[in-house]
Design a protein around this motif. Structure first.
Motif, short mmCIF file in Angstrom:
data_model
loop_
_atom_site.label_atom_id
_atom_site.label_comp_id
_atom_site.label_asym_id
_atom_site.label_seq_id
_atom_site.Cartn_x
_atom_site.Cartn_y
_atom_site.Cartn_z
N GLU A 1 -36.66 28.25 -24.40
CA GLU A 1 -37.45 28.82 -25.50
C GLU A 1 -38.36 27.76 -26.13
OE1 GLU A 1 -33.65 28.97 -26.53
OE2 GLU A 1 -33.76 30.03 -24.64
N GLU A 2 -37.82 26.53 -26.27
CA GLU A 2 -38.61 25.44 -26.85
C GLU A 2 -39.78 25.08 -25.93
OE1 GLU A 2 -35.58 22.50 -27.20
OE2 GLU A 2 -34.95 23.18 -29.18
N ILE A 3 -39.51 25.02 -24.63
CA ILE A 3 -40.55 24.69 -23.66
C ILE A 3 -41.64 25.77 -23.67
CG2 ILE A 3 -41.02 24.40 -21.20
CD1 ILE A 3 -38.23 23.04 -21.04
N SER A 4 -41.23 27.03 -23.70
CA SER A 4 -42.19 28.14 -23.74
C SER A 4 -43.06 28.07 -25.00
CB SER A 4 -41.47 29.48 -23.70
OG SER A 4 -40.76 29.61 -22.49
N LEU A 5 -42.45 27.71 -26.13
CA LEU A 5 -43.19 27.60 -27.38
C LEU A 5 -44.23 26.48 -27.30
CD1 LEU A 5 -43.29 28.71 -30.33
CD2 LEU A 5 -41.82 26.78 -30.93
N ILE A 6 -43.86 25.37 -26.70
CA ILE A 6 -44.81 24.26 -26.54
C ILE A 6 -45.98 24.68 -25.66
CG2 ILE A 6 -45.13 21.91 -25.68
CD1 ILE A 6 -42.17 21.40 -26.43
N PHE A 7 -45.69 25.41 -24.56
CA PHE A 7 -46.75 25.90 -23.69
C PHE A 7 -47.68 26.85 -24.44
CE2 PHE A 7 -44.28 25.05 -19.66
CZ PHE A 7 -45.23 24.21 -19.12
N LYS A 8 -47.08 27.77 -25.21
CA LYS A 8 -47.84 28.82 -25.85
C LYS A 8 -48.67 28.33 -27.03
CE LYS A 8 -46.24 32.52 -28.27
NZ LYS A 8 -45.34 33.64 -28.55
N ASP B 1 -43.33 17.53 -30.68
CA ASP B 1 -42.62 17.77 -29.44
C ASP B 1 -43.63 17.55 -28.32
OD1 ASP B 1 -40.30 18.44 -30.71
OD2 ASP B 1 -40.43 20.59 -30.30
N TYR B 2 -43.24 16.74 -27.33
CA TYR B 2 -44.12 16.45 -26.20
C TYR B 2 -43.48 16.99 -24.93
CZ TYR B 2 -46.16 13.01 -29.41
OH TYR B 2 -46.75 12.41 -30.48
N LEU B 3 -44.30 17.57 -24.07
CA LEU B 3 -43.85 18.01 -22.76
C LEU B 3 -44.74 17.33 -21.74
CD1 LEU B 3 -41.97 19.83 -21.15
CD2 LEU B 3 -43.63 21.66 -21.41
N LEU B 4 -44.14 16.48 -20.91
CA LEU B 4 -44.89 15.68 -19.93
C LEU B 4 -44.58 16.22 -18.54
CD1 LEU B 4 -46.76 13.19 -19.78
CD2 LEU B 4 -44.71 11.80 -19.53
N ILE B 5 -45.62 16.62 -17.82
CA ILE B 5 -45.46 17.22 -16.50
C ILE B 5 -46.11 16.31 -15.46
CG2 ILE B 5 -45.98 19.23 -15.08
CD1 ILE B 5 -46.18 20.80 -17.75
N ALA B 6 -45.35 16.00 -14.42
CA ALA B 6 -45.86 15.13 -13.35
C ALA B 6 -46.66 15.94 -12.34
CB ALA B 6 -44.69 14.43 -12.66
N ARG B 7 -47.76 15.37 -11.89
CA ARG B 7 -48.56 15.95 -10.81
C ARG B 7 -48.29 15.18 -9.52
NH1 ARG B 7 -54.54 16.98 -13.50
NH2 ARG B 7 -54.05 18.99 -14.42
N ILE B 8 -48.75 15.71 -8.41
CA ILE B 8 -48.45 15.15 -7.09
C ILE B 8 -48.81 13.66 -6.95
CG2 ILE B 8 -49.01 15.33 -4.62
CD1 ILE B 8 -49.04 18.39 -5.05
#
Length: 116
Positions: free
Chosen positions: A11-18, A80-87
């Motif tokens: 839910e927290e991750i979805s909120l950060i995305f949204k 809140d930070y969400l860090l996503i790795a790319r290829i």
């Protein structure tokens, strides 16, 4: 990084995305969401299965967390930070990864101002 400083719930991750804003460079995508009632930053990391097997993904996550931990004193705390790795992040060593992560946080204006 302590467990209370991590974003783990779906839910927290979805909120950060949204509701958060995002910035990116070649290796990483950063989502940021301000939480005014929070006095420390929280970090979530995400590494897709496209990047390799479990050993590779866990190594990347460890390096990402350590890089953010090393610059965390300079980051704005109430986010809140969400860090996503790319290829392309698979081929980076720790110092290159830290430089790239610092760059993506810089692009998102996540660093404290001089007087803060």
């Amino acid at each position: 990084m302590k467990k209370e400083h991590r974003v783990k719930k779906n839910e927290e991750i979805s909120l950060i995305f949204k509701e958060g804003k995002s910035v990116a460079n070649k290796q990483f995508v950063l989502y940021m969401l301000e939480k005014k009632d929070q006095n420390h930053l929280r970090l979530g990391v995400s590494v897709s299965k496209k990047l390799g097997n479990a050993v590779t993904r866990n190594r990347i996550k460890r390096l990402m967390r350590e890089a953010v931990f090393q610059i965390s004193k300079e980051l704005k705390p109430s986010y809140d930070y969400l860090l996503i790795a790319r290829i392309p992040s698979v081929e980076l060593d720790f110092h290159e990864m830290k430089k790239s992560i610092t760059h993506v946080f810089y692009r998102g204006y996540a660093f404290k101002k001089k007087g803060e």
